[in-house]
Design a protein around this motif. Structure first.
Motif, PDB file in Angstrom:
ATOM      1  N   SER A  19       8.575  -9.916 -93.560  1.00 33.63           N
ATOM      2  CA  SER A  19       9.431 -10.980 -94.050  1.00 33.63           C
ATOM      3  C   SER A  19       9.759 -11.972 -92.918  1.00 33.63           C
ATOM      4  N   TYR A  20       9.992 -11.435 -91.736  1.00 28.07           N
ATOM      5  CA  TYR A  20      10.285 -12.286 -90.584  1.00 28.07           C
ATOM      6  C   TYR A  20       9.099 -13.224 -90.294  1.00 28.07           C
ATOM      7  N   TYR A  21       7.903 -12.619 -90.252  1.00 32.00           N
ATOM      8  CA  TYR A  21       6.711 -13.434 -89.975  1.00 32.00           C
ATOM      9  C   TYR A  21       6.462 -14.450 -91.075  1.00 32.00           C
ATOM     10  N   LEU A  22       6.714 -14.017 -92.310  1.00 33.67           N
ATOM     11  CA  LEU A  22       6.492 -14.934 -93.431  1.00 33.67           C
ATOM     12  C   LEU A  22       7.393 -16.145 -93.292  1.00 33.67           C
ATOM     13  N   GLU A  23       8.633 -15.870 -92.958  1.00 32.64           N
ATOM     14  CA  GLU A  23       9.583 -16.966 -92.873  1.00 32.64           C
ATOM     15  C   GLU A  23       9.218 -17.899 -91.716  1.00 32.64           C
ATOM     16  N   ARG A  24       8.850 -17.287 -90.608  1.00 32.80           N
ATOM     17  CA  ARG A  24       8.570 -18.085 -89.428  1.00 32.80           C
ATOM     18  C   ARG A  24       7.259 -18.868 -89.537  1.00 32.80           C
ATOM     19  N   ASN A  25       6.230 -18.217 -90.082  1.00 36.23           N
ATOM     20  CA  ASN A  25       4.889 -18.807 -90.001  1.00 36.23           C
ATOM     21  C   ASN A  25       4.409 -19.517 -91.264  1.00 36.23           C
ATOM     22  N   SER A  26       5.040 -19.233 -92.393  1.00 37.56           N
ATOM     23  CA  SER A  26       4.477 -19.760 -93.637  1.00 37.56           C
ATOM     24  C   SER A  26       4.292 -21.282 -93.653  1.00 37.56           C
ATOM     25  N   PRO A  27       5.290 -22.056 -93.248  1.00 35.90           N
ATOM     26  CA  PRO A  27       5.075 -23.512 -93.332  1.00 35.90           C
ATOM     27  C   PRO A  27       3.822 -23.947 -92.561  1.00 35.90           C
ATOM     28  N   GLY A  28       3.659 -23.396 -91.382  1.00 31.96           N
ATOM     29  CA  GLY A  28       2.492 -23.756 -90.569  1.00 31.96           C
ATOM     30  C   GLY A  28       1.194 -23.302 -91.219  1.00 31.96           C
TER      31      GLY A  28
ATOM     32  N   ARG B 197       8.967  -2.248 -91.706  1.00 32.80           N
ATOM     33  CA  ARG B 197       7.757  -3.067 -91.805  1.00 32.80           C
ATOM     34  C   ARG B 197       7.972  -4.247 -92.741  1.00 32.80           C
ATOM     35  N   VAL B 198       8.677  -3.992 -93.851  1.00 29.60           N
ATOM     36  CA  VAL B 198       8.935  -5.077 -94.795  1.00 29.60           C
ATOM     37  C   VAL B 198       9.775  -6.157 -94.114  1.00 29.60           C
ATOM     38  N   GLU B 199      10.724  -5.718 -93.314  1.00 31.28           N
ATOM     39  CA  GLU B 199      11.542  -6.704 -92.593  1.00 31.28           C
ATOM     40  C   GLU B 199      10.679  -7.506 -91.612  1.00 31.28           C
ATOM     41  N   THR B 200       9.780  -6.803 -90.959  1.00 33.18           N
ATOM     42  CA  THR B 200       8.887  -7.495 -90.013  1.00 33.18           C
ATOM     43  C   THR B 200       8.038  -8.529 -90.747  1.00 33.18           C
TER      44      THR B 200
END
Ligand code: SF4
Ligand code: SF4
Lengths: 389, 509
Positions: A354-363, A349-352
């Motif tokens: 982290s993945y979303y954070l990396e992908r979506n944070s700028p937006g 879950r933490v990896e998931t």
């Protein structure tokens, strides 16, 4: 105070179960007992919650099936009674009725959960059922009911409980010690809030995301919250606990400017717009934290922690999730946390996350910035959505 | 730059309701026992509203409640949420969602503090959202404020006459319920008590519907305290009970019901119909009067003020005023009880409950019934008010688990206290009732043992007692009072003691 009393107090050892709302009040108790002349070395807290602690010191002491954080208190009691190299004289287990919350004055009340306040009565029964374990170990069990949200009432509550246990105790010095307790707690909180502000300033400056933890104070206990937030931090995302979010008016007015301007709230601490039954201090704070997470651009994700069989969290699951998600902020929850850290699934879950954070944070940061006043107190120069990242 | 906060989540707030709108609508409410609900309907009617108690909650409602609101609720939340939801759903199918929002409003007590009772509305709101009925209006009454004024729009006015009317309805039906439960287990002709109770509830309903208007504030309060209006109706209730013939020599254990407010109050699926089940198993049930809960709420406020005396200006005067109000409240209950021949059980003194519970449970610990669970168990046991305590503990209740935990200390000290904490999930009836039955079996043995002891003590056997009773036909009536002596708990044993007392054959304790 006589010399004899002073000397006796210096030797007095107090054990405090580091459980439940002691997690946000421990500095109060330290300040209080030190002001009464107890040595800081003699005010001992039990260790973090763990399976071993429960197995070794708490098993067979439970009196009722209950939520996990309360169940664990037996282990803390047992450790203080049976597990100390130097025996304690007092097992001090406050029945925290209400809390000094930063939302005081803006919510209906500031009560502790009914299980938090009553836990000492309940846990005590497990140490009295067969024989009086306290008497047998020559330990005084002192469990005063304290209304920390009503500071004027606290001196008498503590004086009544500790009179005869702390040698030569007087009401006036108790009142001074209570003041000292509040001051120590306030200084500690301010320090942590300042650190949170530094994190936020860094995030704002660097346009970097951070994660807000929406949980009860005792989820900071590695045995209760399983350090899920630490795993996220290890992935490079700074962590903010709602309890220590900066409360400087300038920043809060910026966060809630639009809500205030539209008359949706009366004050940045007002949660009436999302949670009208604002009786419970920790719940109120979680709701407020969710509102903050929904508005602050750099908080791109909130994680909710809730324990096994927690009754208080249940009614707030949907509103908290809605508050966060409606703003476009990522939301993940870890519910029914108990003694087992399912390390494998937490890791996935933490990896998931982290993945979303990396992908979506700028937006997310950009989208949230569009709703904010460019003059952000976290930065010396104005921010706006169209600034290059 | 156009900054707006409109996109953020906001909690449900009921749309304002005007007088004209409420005249078109029916007020829904629930959560009490049927007698109180029927008479509270009349109180609303008397104030110019149309009101209807929701049907008694069922297991279907539990399932709906679980399905529509967040997981992990305490079972009273699931029952009440599902109860409202199912009613509205059925009506929406019949007349459409828009008409439901127009024709009904729901009023419920809330805002009372730490546990989920203060957050019920959250579950209702979620259910309404999930059913697409956000336009439906739901109002919370703060149970600590008798005079809250009008809800937004001015249509619904929670004022003193309405609140005091509801409280008096509760007191009257509490004493009626007390008389009923002291009668039914001993009735000679099965079903007679229920028939009389049905009539009496209608009698009370009529009386409350026609209640005279005596002003908006203190006038109405003073009138309710002093009037003989309700006492006269209760005397008529008592007269109607006089037709019921009873046989009080049936040896039965008395089971005191305690527990969480909703579960101990309602009679139906939410508590596995435990009142009727216990009676069918041969017990006499000592029900939980709602008045005791109201008395406790006053005590909670008294206690808060007690802590402020000497610290906060004016606290002493407020405390004296509140204590006075509490005395008047209790006096009003006692007056009504007296109108029913002092047969219903008395209200325990709140400060005695507090004193008894003190070593085990702090009096300021709030949520649920607080220290009352421990206090009532000890009061019942020590004063020989019942043979057994059946505590209805809701699944996933927060405060209740705490009191049960503290009861471990009590039962350790009083091993002969027969205590049956029954966890109520709503759908695990067999398990709960069989647990209760085990302890009830012991209670029955105790009731028999106690009766035998009293036979020895009085020198009276049932065979000798029967003709003595028949010689005084009044003793066979439901309206004859057998006092609880404190020597024995059971009705049959106390009847022997009464007979022996009259004959002078009772030996000293
Ligand atoms: S808030 Fe939840 S987890 Fe904490 S004591 Fe209360 S019920 Fe237990
Ligand atoms: S007392 Fe227990 S069952 Fe009743 S509302 Fe509170 S948590 Fe639920």
């Amino acid at each position: 105070m006589s010399e004899a009393d002073r000397a006796a107090r210096a030797k007095l050892r107090v054990g405090i179960p580091k459980a439940l709302n002691v997690w946000t009040t421990h500095q109060f108790w330290l300040g209080f007992f030190q002001s009464l002349g107890l040595s800081p070395r003699n005010v001992v807290f039990s260790s973090d919650t763990s399976d071993e602690q429960m197995r070794e010191f708490g098993s067979g002491r439970g009196t009722v099936d209950c939520c996990y954080p309360v169940k664990c208190v037996s282990g803390h009691y047992g450790e203080l009674i049976f597990g100390q190299k130097r025996k304690i004289d007092i097992l001090f287990s406050p029945m925290i009725y209400s809390l000094a919350s930063f939302l005081d004055g803006h919510a209906m009340d500031s009560l502790a959960c009914p299980r938090v306040m009553a836990a000492p009565e309940n846990i005590k029964a497990g140490f009295l059922r067969e024989k009086d374990v306290f008497a047998e170990n020559r330990i005084a069990h002192v469990a005063p009911l304290v209304t920390l949200a009503e500071p004027k009432l606290v001196p008498r509550q503590l004086f009544d409980a500790l009179q005869g246990v702390v040698p030569g105790l007087g009401i006036e010095e108790t009142a001074r010690a209570v003041e000292e307790g509040y001051a120590t707690l306030a200084a500690f909180n301010e320090n942590l809030r300042a650190r949170s502000r530094e994190i936020l300033e860094w995030c704002a400056r660097e346009r970097r995301p951070c994660v807000m933890v929406l949980a009860r104070p005792y989820h900071m206990d590695p045995g209760i919250g399983h350090e899920i937030e630490a795993d996220l931090q290890a992935c490079g995302y700074p962590i903010l606990w709602l309890q220590y979010f900066p409360t400087d008016p300038e920043l809060l007015n910026w966060i809630f400017r639009a809500d205030l301007a539209e008359g949706l709230i009366k004050h940045p601490f007002d949660i009436d717009d999302v949670w009208p039954s604002s009786y419970s201090a920790n719940t109120n704070e979680i709701l407020w934290g969710a509102k903050v997470a929904a508005r602050v651009p750099w908080i791109t994700c909130a994680i909710r922690l809730a324990s096994y069989e927690c009754g208080m969290d249940q009614p707030s699951f949907t509103p908290v999730q809605q508050i966060v998600e409606r703003s476009g902020t990522l939301f993940f929850s870890f519910q029914e946390l108990d003694s087992t850290k399912a390390a494998g699934s937490v890791k996935i879950r933490v990896e998931t996350i982290s993945y979303y954070l990396e992908r979506n944070s700028p937006g997310i940061i950009e989208a949230k910035l569009r709703h904010m006043d460019p003059a952000c107190p976290l930065l010396r120069r104005p921010v706006s959505a169209d600034l290059p990242a | 730059m156009n900054i707006s906060a409109k996109h953020h989540f906001r909690a449900y707030t009921p749309a304002p309701i005007t007088r004209e709108q409420i005249d078109r609508a029916e007020i829904l409410f629930g959560g009490l026992h049927w007698r109180a609900e029927r008479v509270v309907e009349a109180v609303f009617e008397n104030m110019g509203y149309r009101a209807r108690a929701l049907p008694a909650a069922t297991r279907d409602d539990l399932m709906t409640g679980r399905e529509l609101a967040d997981i992990g609720q305490c079972c009273p939340t699931s029952f009440t949420t599902g109860n409202l939801a199912n009613f509205l759903r059925a009506e929406a199918e019949r007349i459409g969602p828009a008409a439901v929002a127009d024709r009904y409003v729901y009023v419920t007590a809330g805002s009372c503090g730490a546990c989920r009772f203060g957050q019920y509305h959250q579950s209702y709101e979620l259910a309404l959202r999930n059913m697409g009925l956000e336009a439906f209006r739901l109002f919370l009454i703060d149970q600590k404020k008798p005079d809250q004024g009008a809800a937004e729009g001015g249509g619904l006015d929670i004022n003193m006459p309405l609140t005091i009317g509801a409280v008096w309805a509760i007191l009257c039906t509490d004493v009626l319920q007390g008389l009923e439960y002291r009668t039914r287990p001993y009735e000679v002709q099965a079903g007679q008590t229920d028939a009389v109770v049905g009539d009496c509830v209608e009698l009370l309903h009529e009386a409350f519907r026609k209640r005279p208007y005596r002003g908006k504030k203190w006038g109405t309060l003073a009138w309710h305290m002093s009037t003989g209006y309700f006492i006269n109706v209760l005397r008529e209730v008592f007269r109607r009970f006089d037709v019921i013939e009873v046989d009080r020599l049936r040896v039965k254990p008395i089971v005191k019901i305690t527990g969480e407010f909703y579960l101990q109050t309602v009679e139906g699926d939410p508590n596995y119909n435990i009142h009727r089940w216990l009676e069918s198993e041969g017990a006499e049930v000592y029900p939980a009067a709602i008045a005791v809960w109201l008395d406790y709420l006053i005590r909670c406020e008294v206690q808060k003020l007690e802590d402020k005396v000497g610290v906060e200006k004016g606290a002493r005067a407020k405390l004296a005023a509140l204590r006075g109000a509490q005395r008047l409240f209790r006096w009003s209950f006692d007056r009504m009880r007296a109108a029913l021949g002092d047969i219903p059980f008395e209200m325990p003194d709140q400060y005695e409950l507090r004193r008894l519970a003190a070593p085990y449970f702090h009096h300021r610990l709030s949520g649920g019934e607080g220290d009352m669970l421990v206090g009532k168990a000890l009061w019942t046991h020590k004063k020989k008010k019942a043979h057994m305590i059946c505590e209805l503990s809701p699944y996933a209740c927060m405060p209740n688990t705490m009191s049960i935990g503290a009861m471990a200390g009590v039962t350790g000290k009083y091993p002969d206290l027969l205590y049956a904490p029954i966890e109520i999930k709503g759908d695990a009836e067999v398990h709960a009732l069989s647990r209760c039955q085990m302890i009830l079996t012991e209670a029955k043995k105790r009731a028999i043992r106690e009766f035998v002891e009293v036979m020895e003590r009085t020198g009276l056997t049932p065979e000798e007692a029967k003709p003595l009773i028949d010689a005084h036909p009044r003793m066979n009536r439901a309206t004859y009072r057998i006092p609880q002596t404190g020597i024995a708990a059971g009705m049959a044993a106390n009847t022997l003691l009464q007979l022996a007392g009259a004959r002078g054959t009772r030996k000293a304790a």
